[in-house]
Design a protein around this motif. Structure first.
Motif, PDB file in Angstrom:
ATOM      1  N   ILE A  30       0.830  -1.201   0.000  1.00  0.00           N
ATOM      2  CA  ILE A  30       0.000   0.000   0.000  1.00  0.00           C
ATOM      3  C   ILE A  30       0.867   1.255   0.000  1.00  0.00           C
ATOM      4  O   ILE A  30       0.566   2.252  -0.657  1.00  0.00           O
ATOM      5  N   ILE A  31       1.979   1.207   0.744  1.00  0.00           N
ATOM      6  CA  ILE A  31       2.856   2.374   0.862  1.00  0.00           C
ATOM      7  C   ILE A  31       3.763   2.510  -0.364  1.00  0.00           C
ATOM      8  O   ILE A  31       3.955   3.609  -0.893  1.00  0.00           O
ATOM      9  N   LEU A  32       4.319   1.389  -0.852  1.00  0.00           N
ATOM     10  CA  LEU A  32       5.368   1.446  -1.861  1.00  0.00           C
ATOM     11  C   LEU A  32       4.861   1.515  -3.295  1.00  0.00           C
ATOM     12  O   LEU A  32       5.511   2.137  -4.138  1.00  0.00           O
ATOM     13  N   ILE A  33       3.730   0.895  -3.604  1.00  0.00           N
ATOM     14  CA  ILE A  33       3.256   0.859  -5.000  1.00  0.00           C
ATOM     15  C   ILE A  33       3.099   2.253  -5.594  1.00  0.00           C
ATOM     16  O   ILE A  33       3.598   2.523  -6.701  1.00  0.00           O
ATOM     17  N   PRO A  34       2.419   3.198  -4.896  1.00  0.00           N
ATOM     18  CA  PRO A  34       2.319   4.537  -5.484  1.00  0.00           C
ATOM     19  C   PRO A  34       3.673   5.209  -5.678  1.00  0.00           C
ATOM     20  O   PRO A  34       3.855   5.997  -6.598  1.00  0.00           O
ATOM     21  N   ARG A  68      -4.964   6.635   4.889  1.00  0.00           N
ATOM     22  CA  ARG A  68      -5.657   7.730   5.569  1.00  0.00           C
ATOM     23  C   ARG A  68      -7.131   7.452   5.791  1.00  0.00           C
ATOM     24  O   ARG A  68      -7.686   7.742   6.856  1.00  0.00           O
ATOM     25  N   ASN A  69      -7.808   6.885   4.764  1.00  0.00           N
ATOM     26  CA  ASN A  69      -9.245   6.617   4.858  1.00  0.00           C
ATOM     27  C   ASN A  69      -9.561   5.191   4.423  1.00  0.00           C
ATOM     28  O   ASN A  69     -10.504   4.961   3.671  1.00  0.00           O
ATOM     29  N   PHE A  70      -8.766   4.230   4.895  1.00  0.00           N
ATOM     30  CA  PHE A  70      -8.945   2.838   4.518  1.00  0.00           C
ATOM     31  C   PHE A  70     -10.377   2.382   4.804  1.00  0.00           C
ATOM     32  O   PHE A  70     -10.931   2.712   5.849  1.00  0.00           O
ATOM     33  N   PRO A  71     -11.060   1.647   3.881  1.00  0.00           N
ATOM     34  CA  PRO A  71     -10.535   1.085   2.627  1.00  0.00           C
ATOM     35  C   PRO A  71     -10.705   2.007   1.424  1.00  0.00           C
ATOM     36  O   PRO A  71     -10.629   1.546   0.289  1.00  0.00           O
ATOM     37  N   ASN A  72     -10.971   3.285   1.651  1.00  0.00           N
ATOM     38  CA  ASN A  72     -11.104   4.221   0.546  1.00  0.00           C
ATOM     39  C   ASN A  72      -9.731   4.703   0.091  1.00  0.00           C
ATOM     40  O   ASN A  72      -8.753   4.674   0.846  1.00  0.00           O
ATOM     41  N   LEU A  99      -5.804  19.915  -4.516  1.00  0.00           N
ATOM     42  CA  LEU A  99      -7.028  19.146  -4.732  1.00  0.00           C
ATOM     43  C   LEU A  99      -6.923  17.843  -3.945  1.00  0.00           C
ATOM     44  O   LEU A  99      -5.925  17.134  -4.034  1.00  0.00           O
ATOM     45  N   THR A 100      -7.973  17.546  -3.159  1.00  0.00           N
ATOM     46  CA  THR A 100      -8.018  16.322  -2.368  1.00  0.00           C
ATOM     47  C   THR A 100      -9.293  15.565  -2.687  1.00  0.00           C
ATOM     48  O   THR A 100     -10.378  16.153  -2.699  1.00  0.00           O
ATOM     49  N   ALA A 101      -9.169  14.263  -2.952  1.00  0.00           N
ATOM     50  CA  ALA A 101     -10.338  13.442  -3.263  1.00  0.00           C
ATOM     51  C   ALA A 101     -10.243  12.119  -2.514  1.00  0.00           C
ATOM     52  O   ALA A 101      -9.181  11.499  -2.456  1.00  0.00           O
ATOM     53  N   THR A 102     -11.370  11.710  -1.919  1.00  0.00           N
ATOM     54  CA  THR A 102     -11.485  10.399  -1.284  1.00  0.00           C
ATOM     55  C   THR A 102     -12.427   9.564  -2.139  1.00  0.00           C
ATOM     56  O   THR A 102     -13.580   9.939  -2.356  1.00  0.00           O
ATOM     57  N   ILE A 103     -11.931   8.431  -2.648  1.00  0.00           N
ATOM     58  CA  ILE A 103     -12.647   7.640  -3.647  1.00  0.00           C
ATOM     59  C   ILE A 103     -12.960   6.254  -3.090  1.00  0.00           C
ATOM     60  O   ILE A 103     -12.116   5.625  -2.437  1.00  0.00           O
ATOM     61  N   ASP A 104     -14.185   5.784  -3.357  1.00  0.00           N
ATOM     62  CA  ASP A 104     -14.566   4.413  -3.024  1.00  0.00           C
ATOM     63  C   ASP A 104     -13.787   3.482  -3.947  1.00  0.00           C
ATOM     64  O   ASP A 104     -14.046   3.437  -5.150  1.00  0.00           O
TER      65      ASP A 104
END
Length: 206
Positions: A30-34, A68-72, A99-104
């Motif tokens: 989760i941390i390294l892929i991006p 930050r907003n797991f699982p989003n 710009l900040t977005a929280t996505i399902d």
């Protein structure tokens, strides 16, 4: 008689260690892929965006995280700029500080992207309308394959992004409409709203 409890404790310990390693690997991914694939992701996204609109889009530092907003999925992008092309050269339709977005995240595998929260910090929006009615916000490319005889595809034209909540912090909006001889400028704009904008009829709470 004592061997069975000892063996059970041994296997229980191994299972817990295995689960611990699995959780660690998931968190590491989760941390390294991006981070590891950020350049390839960014280049591909920029190419697709700029090839599909009549404007030039660019941005600065960005980050994608599930923590930050797991699982989003949370996306943060700085210095987003949308520069118009002819006949609006020299005008930036949008210059957004952050710009900040929280996505399902599950919605990314469906036909409707669910954006739970979208925030714009210090957005500078400049809307320009010419005397003939052409507007710089109309940046969608014309569909050259469409014909007048062809029936409209209502399913394909449906808005496929679900936005539940949004906010604007310290915004600046310029609306310059030459067709109406009207100019308006708003500074220090703070605004928030929520609702299901995918519906034909919806309640927008602002």
């Amino acid at each position: 008689q004592h061997e069975q409890p000892h063996a059970m404790r041994k296997w229980t310990k191994r299972i817990l260690i295995s689960f611990g390693i699995l959780i660690f690997l998931l968190l590491a991914a989760i941390i390294l892929i991006p981070i590891l694939f950020s350049d390839k992701i960014e280049a591909a996204v920029k190419e697709q965006v700029n090839n599909n609109i009549n404007a030039t889009v660019d941005w600065g530092d960005w980050d994608i995280t599930l923590l930050r907003n797991f699982p989003n999925l949370t996306v943060d992008i700085a210095d987003v700029k949308v520069a118009n092309r002819a006949p609006f050269e020299g005008i930036e339709l949008a210059n957004i500080g952050s710009l900040t977005a929280t996505i399902d995240i599950m919605s990314l595998f469906g036909d409707k992207i669910g954006i739970k929260r979208l925030g714009l910090v210090k957005p500078r929006i400049h809307v320009k309308v010419l005397k003939d009615g052409r507007a710089n916000w109309d940046i969608a490319l014309a569909d050259t394959t469409a014909t007048e005889e062809a029936p409209a595809d209502t399913a394909a034209s449906k808005f496929n992004v679900q936005l539940s909540e949004y906010w604007i912090e310290d915004g600046r909006l310029i609306y310059d409409d030459a067709s109406l001889a009207f100019v308006m400028e708003l500074n220090g704009l703070d605004h928030k709203g929520s609702g299901d904008l995918t519906q034909d009829l919806f309640v927008l709470s602002t």
